[in-house]
Motif scaffolding. Sequence first.
Motif: not given
Length: 257
Positions: A77-82, A86-91, A135-148
């Motif tokens: 819903g309201d999350g995204h991963i950077i 040199k920058q990795h985080h879930l927001s 490692h948040w990209t491991c938990m949420f493989p839906q991450h990718g370029k652009g908007k969901k």
Amino acid sequence: MYDHETREQAVALLRQGVTNRVVAERLNVPRGTIGWWRHEDRKRRGETFERPHGCPRCADHPLDHRTYAYLLGLYLGDGHIISKPKQHHLSIFCADDWPGLIQEAEDAMRKVMAMPKVKRRQKTGCVEVKSYTQHWTCMFPQHGKGKKHDRHIALEPWQQQIVDAHPWDFLRGLIHSDGCRITNWTTRMIGGECKRYEYPRYFFTNMSADILRLCTDTLDKVGVEWKPARQSRGAQNISVAKRSSVALMDQHIGPKY
């Protein structure tokens, strides 16, 4: 700047498992210096060091499936991963009006991924809850370029198994992010008198047809009746208004807080 005895004392404490902070305070030496001494000691002994990450997908760490289902709903819903070199985080973005939701989002991040630090960042009208690890990209493989909503969103088999086992937690995350519980009202003429009637109703709104489908498929599985609602914006909207279905939603989800 520090004598050999102080350095050797610090290294001895570090080898015993004492943290950098405690050693720095005990010997009155800057924490950065203690960290450098630890690094040099490991280098001399030929030790390799990997920063702990607590990822349940990459390491032998248990995963709280119920909490993950909830966090997955928040992320969609309201999350995204950077995810940059040199920058990795879930927001997760939570409106200021719901302090309980802000705390629950933070708690969920800590339960799912125990090692990374979590912090809050105040923005206009909302709080960004952030957790730092690639490692948040491991938990949420839906991450990718652009908007969901501009790319295909589908759950991996292991994610679907978790959602199937904890559908209400997943739905609760979706409603807490892109949904709401409101009180609708209408009027009826009874005996020549116009009377006002109020009734609760749930909505879920999202611009991704795939995420919307994940929501409606899960609602179907738990026996909640829904229908499309009119929406003038680009987002799509579904409504749960039938009394028995609203009662189910109230039992397992309830309003934001």
